[in-house]
Design a protein around this motif. Structure first.
Motif, short mmCIF file in Angstrom:
data_model
loop_
_atom_site.label_atom_id
_atom_site.label_comp_id
_atom_site.label_asym_id
_atom_site.label_seq_id
_atom_site.Cartn_x
_atom_site.Cartn_y
_atom_site.Cartn_z
N ASN A 1 -54.94 31.73 64.92
CA ASN A 1 -53.59 31.18 64.95
C ASN A 1 -53.57 29.84 65.68
OD1 ASN A 1 -51.09 32.84 63.94
ND2 ASN A 1 -52.61 34.33 64.58
N ILE B 1 -52.19 34.67 57.88
CA ILE B 1 -51.46 33.90 58.89
C ILE B 1 -50.49 32.98 58.18
CG2 ILE B 1 -51.66 32.17 60.73
CD1 ILE B 1 -54.44 33.30 61.34
N ARG B 2 -49.23 33.01 58.62
CA ARG B 2 -48.18 32.11 58.11
C ARG B 2 -47.67 31.28 59.28
NH1 ARG B 2 -43.94 35.09 54.18
NH2 ARG B 2 -43.26 32.96 54.05
N PRO B 3 -48.30 30.11 59.52
CA PRO B 3 -47.88 29.29 60.67
C PRO B 3 -46.39 28.96 60.61
CG PRO B 3 -49.92 28.46 59.74
CD PRO B 3 -49.40 29.49 58.79
N ASP B 4 -45.74 29.06 61.76
CA ASP B 4 -44.31 28.78 61.81
C ASP B 4 -44.01 27.44 62.49
OD1 ASP B 4 -44.93 29.52 64.39
OD2 ASP B 4 -43.52 31.19 64.49
N ASN C 1 -46.03 37.36 65.33
CA ASN C 1 -45.12 37.58 64.19
C ASN C 1 -45.53 36.77 62.97
OD1 ASN C 1 -44.36 35.08 65.06
ND2 ASN C 1 -42.21 35.58 65.36
N THR C 2 -46.49 35.85 63.11
CA THR C 2 -46.97 35.04 61.99
C THR C 2 -48.14 35.69 61.26
OG1 THR C 2 -48.47 33.89 63.49
CG2 THR C 2 -46.31 32.87 63.13
N THR C 3 -48.55 36.88 61.70
CA THR C 3 -49.80 37.47 61.21
C THR C 3 -49.61 38.90 60.73
OG1 THR C 3 -50.95 36.12 62.86
CG2 THR C 3 -52.20 37.90 61.87
N SER D 1 -52.09 25.78 64.91
CA SER D 1 -51.12 25.05 65.72
C SER D 1 -51.77 23.86 66.43
CB SER D 1 -50.42 25.97 66.72
OG SER D 1 -51.35 26.52 67.62
#
Length: 189
Positions: free
Chosen positions: A134, A65-68, A45-47, A138
């Protein structure tokens, strides 16, 4: 015999007509495999994925990519993929378009991810690469760096590393390098 020549002539005529109407481009084995990989993508869901040259050019695409979680929470990082016609026998060329302070991504956007180099195998796919990218956000890896300075800071002073990442993502200097802002929305923690 005459009928056989007549049928052959009709086939030639049909082939010529098809050429005049425009033929469908024959896809390489790499394009066929890439088509399959993209149709089976299971993106985190971050991509997100996009095709800047349109859906007709699947061999060149971008992922964002939006790292959560982690050091890079709140940033958005875009990677370009250039896929060779010999895919999956050779990995795609992947570059980070977003200038980022990261031990595994240098300031020119080169990415240090083992599956993009020595550990690539044809059974791997685009989904595997996306999950690997991803994972870099992280769990940055200071043991196999491209940006040695960032890796040393991460290893020796994680708080300073976090501060440098925040400064870079906010749009500022870390050492002599300027980083354009890549934070989205309000991400104050």
């Amino acid at each position: 015999m005459i009928n056989l020549f007549k049928i052959k002539g009709q086939k030639k005529e049909e082939a010529a007509n098809a050429l005049n109407r425009g033929t469908v481009k024959k896809q390489s084995a790499g394009e066929l495999r890439l088509n399959k990989d993209i149709s089976e993508l299971n993106l985190p869901n971050t991509t997100t994925i996009s095709f800047p040259n349109g859906k007709d050019d699947l061999m060149n695409f971008e992922i964002s990519i939006r790292p959560d979680e982690g050091y890079y929470f709140g940033g958005i990082f875009t990677f370009t993929f250039q896929v060779s016609p010999s895919y999956p026998h050779e990995p795609p060329k992947v570059k980070c378009k977003t200038k980022v302070y990261h031990p595994n991504i240098d300031l020119e956007g080169n990415v240090c991810l083992n599956i993009l180099r020595e550990d690539w195998k044809p059974v791997l796919n685009i989904n595997t690469i996306i999950y690997g990218l991803n994972l870099l956000f992280s769990q940055p890896n200071d043991e196999d760096p491209l940006n040695h300075e960032a890796a040393a800071v991460l290893r020796e002073n994680p708080k300073l590393f976090e501060s440098n990442v925040r400064r870079a993502m906010s749009g500022g200097y870390v050492g002599q390098a300027f980083f354009p802002r890549c934070l989205v929305g309000s991400t104050a923690r």
